[in-house]
Design a protein around this motif. Structure first.
Motif, short mmCIF file in Angstrom:
data_model
loop_
_atom_site.label_atom_id
_atom_site.label_comp_id
_atom_site.label_asym_id
_atom_site.label_seq_id
_atom_site.Cartn_x
_atom_site.Cartn_y
_atom_site.Cartn_z
N ALA A 166 19.23 19.79 63.02
CA ALA A 166 18.73 21.16 63.81
C ALA A 166 18.45 22.47 63.16
N GLU A 167 19.48 22.49 62.14
CA GLU A 167 19.43 23.77 61.30
C GLU A 167 18.17 23.68 60.30
N ALA A 168 18.09 22.28 59.63
CA ALA A 168 17.13 22.25 58.70
C ALA A 168 15.69 22.46 59.32
N ARG A 169 15.39 22.07 60.62
CA ARG A 169 14.25 22.33 61.39
C ARG A 169 14.17 23.88 61.70
N MET A 170 15.13 24.61 61.84
CA MET A 170 14.82 25.93 62.25
C MET A 170 14.75 26.50 60.91
N GLN A 171 15.41 26.31 59.99
CA GLN A 171 15.02 26.79 58.52
C GLN A 171 13.69 26.57 58.17
N ARG A 172 13.10 25.30 58.37
CA ARG A 172 11.59 25.15 58.26
C ARG A 172 10.90 26.11 59.02
N ALA A 173 11.12 26.36 60.21
CA ALA A 173 10.40 27.11 61.20
C ALA A 173 10.26 28.63 60.73
N PHE A 174 11.66 29.00 60.04
CA PHE A 174 11.49 30.27 59.80
C PHE A 174 10.65 30.60 58.42
N ALA A 179 5.58 32.54 55.78
CA ALA A 179 4.52 32.09 55.29
C ALA A 179 3.21 32.50 56.18
N GLN A 180 3.31 32.19 57.37
CA GLN A 180 2.20 32.68 58.32
C GLN A 180 1.93 34.32 58.25
N ARG A 181 3.11 34.94 58.14
CA ARG A 181 3.10 36.55 58.24
C ARG A 181 2.45 36.91 56.69
N GLU A 182 3.06 36.24 55.60
CA GLU A 182 2.31 36.64 54.31
C GLU A 182 0.85 36.15 54.35
#
Length: 366
Positions: A166-174, A179-182
């Motif tokens: 779950a933490e890995a998925r959350m990190q991927r989401a962040f 990346a989308q903001r950039e």
């Protein structure tokens, strides 16, 4: 990972609570033959509780030697119980000197290595506990504690693994959000500058003709690629690529790219090789069909395959021309297209009608 921190703190609390419980039992029971040895075991437990609590709090120290030493220390304290208890071992209401403290390394292995490691550690400690009980033939063997140890290793290991995922998925989401903001920032910065300049170069080049037309074509390709980059695409699994992304880069005023609305996800190397084969086909259109020739690329999927066709409105390929070119050593179609696709386990069909253009169809297993 940061998610492991609460697990290690919870195990540290369990160690301290179990140590207090074992100390109280040691102080209350007066039937031990070697009470001094018992208090020595309690002292070892206290020292290791302090040391393990600190060691597990340091991420760099959380490697396999630490839980291995943890497990050996617990087994040593557990197996010292017969020498402390003497004839009183196995009496009703008595527990091994460490009591529940021996479950701490099982929990540590579960958090460190998942449910398999936790199960293995639980079996090891449970085997030591059962061995102590088997040594007393007149005492009924109770397996409840052994079963609980193994179950604790399984459950805690499974929960720890789920938490890490779950933490890995959350990190991927962040990361995706960042990346989308950039990408949005870049789009705002370059939309009114670079893209408009490239579009202007493309239009002027086509009007001027000659070398300027080629420059305009290249500008159009770069404009399409840049628009794709700043517009963003859906993230793909690691090692996979959306074929549509690679094909879109070949788009230009003279090349129309048509792809489905849903992703065409292929292994990255497969997608790159297929896109390179399409690029080789388009190079042939430019080389043999003359300026102003149009080309259309159509990609689709179905029945477990991915099909990409490249069609042009050129003069067509004369009969026997491909065989003649291969005989002369010109291997553009043979190597750049047929060779690449054959390595991927696919097929290539070429249909050409004189005066009506050529269609190259590439089919790969999806």
């Amino acid at each position: 990972m940061a998610i492991e921190g609460p697990f290690w703190r919870a195990i540290a609390v369990f160690r301290v609570a179990s140590l207090v419980y074992a100390t109280v039992l040691m102080a209350q029971y007066r039937g031990y033959e070697q009470p001094m040895l018992g208090w020595l075991v309690i002292g070892v437990m206290a020292l290791w509780t302090a040391g393990a609590t600190f060691a597990y709090s340091v991420r760099a120290l959380r490697r396999w030697p630490l839980p291995a030493i943890d497990l050996l220390t617990a087994l040593a304290c557990l197996l010292a119980s017969p020498y402390v208890q003497g004839a009183g071992q196995g009496a009703a209401g008595t527990l091994p000197v460490p009591a529940t403290w021996v479950a701490a390394p099982v929990l540590a292995w579960a958090v460190y290595g998942g449910r398999r490691a936790g199960t293995a550690a639980g079996i090891v400690v449970a085997a030591g506990d059962l061995w102590l009980r088997i040594r007393e033939p007149d005492v009924p063997i109770m397996i409840n504690g052994a079963v609980l140890l193994v179950m604790a290793g399984v459950v805690v290991g499974h929960v720890a693994r789920l938490a890490k995922q779950a933490e890995a998925r959350m990190q991927r989401a962040f990361e995706m959000e960042a990346a989308q903001r950039e990408r949005e920032r870049l789009a705002r910065d370059i939309h009114d500058g670079v893209l408009q300049v490239l579009a202007l170069v493309q239009r002027r080049g086509r009007r001027l003709g000659g070398e300027a037309a080629e420059l305009g074509r290249l500008a159009g390709e770069q404009e399409a690629a840049l628009r794709e980059l700043v517009s963003g695409t859906a993230p793909q699994p690691e090692g996979a690529t959306d074929l549509r992304t690679l094909l879109t880069r070949h788009g230009s005023p003279d090349v129309t790219i048509s792809t489905p609305a849903t992703p065409l996800v292929l292994p990255t190397e497969t997608a790159r090789s297929l896109a390179a084969a399409v690029g080789a086909a388009l190079d042939n259109v430019r080389a043999h069909c003359g300026p102003g020739a149009r080309a259309w690329v159509l990609a689709e999927s179905g029945d477990g395959t991915v099909t990409v066709s490249v069609r042009d409105d050129g003069p067509g390929i004369p009969d026997g021309r491909l065989e003649e070119a291969a005989g002369d050593g010109r291997m553009g179609v043979a190597r750049s297209i047929r060779g690449r696709v054959a390595e991927l386990g696919g097929e290539v069909s070429i249909v050409s009608v004189h005066g009506q253009g050529t269609e190259i169809e590439i089919t790969l297993p999806a």
